[in-house]
Design an enzyme around this catalytic site. Sequence first.
Site, mmCIF file in Angstrom:
data_model
loop_
_atom_site.group_PDB
_atom_site.id
_atom_site.type_symbol
_atom_site.label_atom_id
_atom_site.label_comp_id
_atom_site.label_asym_id
_atom_site.label_seq_id
_atom_site.Cartn_x
_atom_site.Cartn_y
_atom_site.Cartn_z
ATOM 1 N N HIS A 187 44.821 43.928 30.393
ATOM 2 C CA HIS A 187 45.949 44.594 29.422
ATOM 3 C C HIS A 187 45.251 45.452 28.499
ATOM 4 O O HIS A 187 45.539 46.344 28.217
ATOM 5 C CB HIS A 187 46.514 43.458 28.761
ATOM 6 N N ASP A 230 51.921 46.234 23.951
ATOM 7 C CA ASP A 230 51.969 45.529 25.244
ATOM 8 C C ASP A 230 53.258 44.852 25.848
ATOM 9 O O ASP A 230 54.077 44.702 24.942
ATOM 10 C CB ASP A 230 51.016 43.913 25.104
ATOM 11 N N SER A 285 40.068 38.150 37.961
ATOM 12 C CA SER A 285 39.605 37.580 36.972
ATOM 13 C C SER A 285 39.541 35.950 36.728
ATOM 14 O O SER A 285 39.087 35.150 36.150
ATOM 15 C CB SER A 285 39.653 38.138 35.687
ATOM 16 N N TRP A 317 28.890 35.779 47.084
ATOM 17 C CA TRP A 317 28.373 35.996 45.855
ATOM 18 C C TRP A 317 29.183 35.194 44.771
ATOM 19 O O TRP A 317 30.546 35.101 44.692
ATOM 20 C CB TRP A 317 28.700 37.596 45.593
ATOM 21 N N ALA A 328 31.446 40.088 40.266
ATOM 22 C CA ALA A 328 30.722 41.058 41.066
ATOM 23 C C ALA A 328 31.146 42.596 40.319
ATOM 24 O O ALA A 328 32.417 42.664 39.854
ATOM 25 C CB ALA A 328 31.125 40.956 42.216
ATOM 26 N N HIS A 350 43.546 39.286 45.559
ATOM 27 C CA HIS A 350 44.627 38.387 44.899
ATOM 28 C C HIS A 350 45.761 39.833 44.487
ATOM 29 O O HIS A 350 46.917 39.062 44.221
ATOM 30 C CB HIS A 350 44.290 37.848 43.657
ATOM 31 N N ASN A 395 45.312 46.083 38.664
ATOM 32 C CA ASN A 395 43.960 46.793 38.557
ATOM 33 C C ASN A 395 43.194 46.858 39.895
ATOM 34 O O ASN A 395 42.609 47.843 40.083
ATOM 35 C CB ASN A 395 43.057 46.389 37.337
ATOM 36 N N SER A 396 42.950 45.872 40.576
ATOM 37 C CA SER A 396 42.355 45.712 41.585
ATOM 38 C C SER A 396 43.067 46.461 42.757
ATOM 39 O O SER A 396 42.246 47.310 43.408
ATOM 40 C CB SER A 396 42.286 44.376 42.148
ATOM 41 N N GLU A 422 42.219 50.183 41.982
ATOM 42 C CA GLU A 422 40.893 50.547 42.347
ATOM 43 C C GLU A 422 40.654 50.561 43.728
ATOM 44 O O GLU A 422 40.013 51.661 44.398
ATOM 45 C CB GLU A 422 40.081 49.516 41.804
#
Length: 496
Positions: free
Chosen positions: A18, A121, A287, A358, A362, A379, A383-384, A387
């Site tokens: 966030h 937020d 995370s 790993w 990462a 998941h 953000n993932s 990306e």
Amino acid sequence: MATPAPALVLLPEWGSGHLMSMLESCKRVLLAGAGGGREFSITLLVMRPPTDEAGSEVEAHVRREAASGLDIRFHRLPAVDPPADAAGVEEFIARYIHLHAPHVRDAVAGMGRPVAALVLDMFAAPMVDVARDLGVPSYVFMSSTGAMLALMLHLPVLHDRVAVEFHEVDGEVDVPGLPPLPPASMPCPVVDKKSPNYTWFVRLGDRFMDATGIIANTADELEPGPLAAIADGRCVPGRAAPPVYPIGPVLSLGGNDKRDSSEPPHEGIAWLDGQPPASVVFLCFGSMGWFEAAQVVEITAALERSGHRFLWVLRGPPPAAESGTGAPDGSEHPTDANLDELLPEGFLERTKGRGMVWPTWAPQKEILAHPAIGGFVTHGGWNSTLESLWHGVPMAPWPLYAEQHLNAFELVRDMGVAVPLGVDRERDNFVEAAELERAVRSLMDDASEEGKKAREKAAEMKAVCRSAVAAGGGSSHAALQRLSEALHQGAALPKK
Ligand SMILES: COc1cc(-c2[o+]c3cc(O)cc([O-])c3cc2O[C@@H]2O[C@H](CO)[C@H](O)[C@H](O)[C@H]2O)cc(OC)c1O
Ligand SMILES: O=c1ccn([C@@H]2O[C@H](COP(=O)(O)OP(=O)(O)O)[C@@H](O)[C@H]2O)c(=O)[nH]1
């Protein structure tokens, strides 16, 4: 004496996803304004996070940003006592933030310069009242999807229309701008209407409507349906929603994944360097994602049987998982996995050369940028997802928490950039080995029609993401210019 540059006063939730996504977005406003003769400064209001772990993370961000050379100031708000009787995570976050309202008021009132915006937020949306009382504009920052935004704006309407729990609805749930939504794809905070989390989300969605504007980390071309539904007034019939500024994708830095070019590459990257293009499936779960031993066994079986190369970030349970005393804000982070304990005997030997596990954090952004990566089991955190799309990597979403079940639905059914993965939400999002094997094959096999479509769509979205933020015609770049102009026009000295 020259008037100081109007301030963007930021109130982020303390979680890295966030905070960094809001800060990176507002830095873009700062840079865009400077190019157009509209100067701004940034003041970040820092709440003391409710856990020491989150506190250390925030301090690391503050240190790094303070050294960035940009006009960013930090204003620490006085500490407040966290609510002791919150029943749920979202309730806790929203109430804890709201207890800071008098301090936020004092901080904004004492800025001593015009305020262009109090940027809130999503969990801080009720503080639009603080901005209104002080006569300054308020903007909600949406770090999640346009779809989640449409759903939140529409939630008060759904609350009046749908009397039963969503899973009791006969058929699907209608959310403007989205295909009919199976109840199993509703975000976690709204699955139990008796919970105060649900009540808070209805309230947050309602308060979004009172903001001057909404800044969203998405792009028009990524989510045309939900964004058009909001702009056309379909989310709250009879009431115009605030203007939405989709300025993304803004990929936030923030993890410890920024490597100096003189440093040797991360071991995972070095391993990827030796793999053929688009041959490796990457598995990483945000995370907060981690798995119980029984689930780990299913994943190992699926990866072995699929025959594909893999890079798997496997984390262990957070320290509090055993005692059942999690962090009140739900932010308990996984530990580094003990691979000897978690992995079935012989797995690493049997997959040697074609797989890497790993056990700790990462460099996800660098990994997704690597040409050897062909697919991403994720998941589905926003953000993932951004990306992955930025690098054109197709996905198989495995939602675990927050709004990720909705994200998974959107990625598969609306955007078409992902292959479906059957997740049993009733069993803690359990996935059987056979189902994961099927999804990995679908994602990675050249012969898979389903995978081919997702790969083509993901490649299309890579181009869309990059052109959206490009100067001279990109939709997100244009939104940033409109936002900068609106902020410049609206800047006002706070009333005392
Ligand atoms: C976006 O909708 C929801 C977000 C969250 C949520 O809460 C949260 C609280 C913390 O104290 C620390 C966090 O890191 C954190 C993260 C989080 O969700 C993630 O936010 C990302 C955007 O920055 C992204 O959207 C990811 O998909 C989320 O996993 C919780 C929630 O309800 C439980 C939401 O509806
Ligand atoms: O091992 C990891 C796990 C996560 N991340 C980063 O952490 C962020 C996760 O954000 P997201 O919104 O996807 O999910 P959240 O963790 O907030 O649920 C993304 O930027 C990831 O690149 C990473 O760099 N390495």
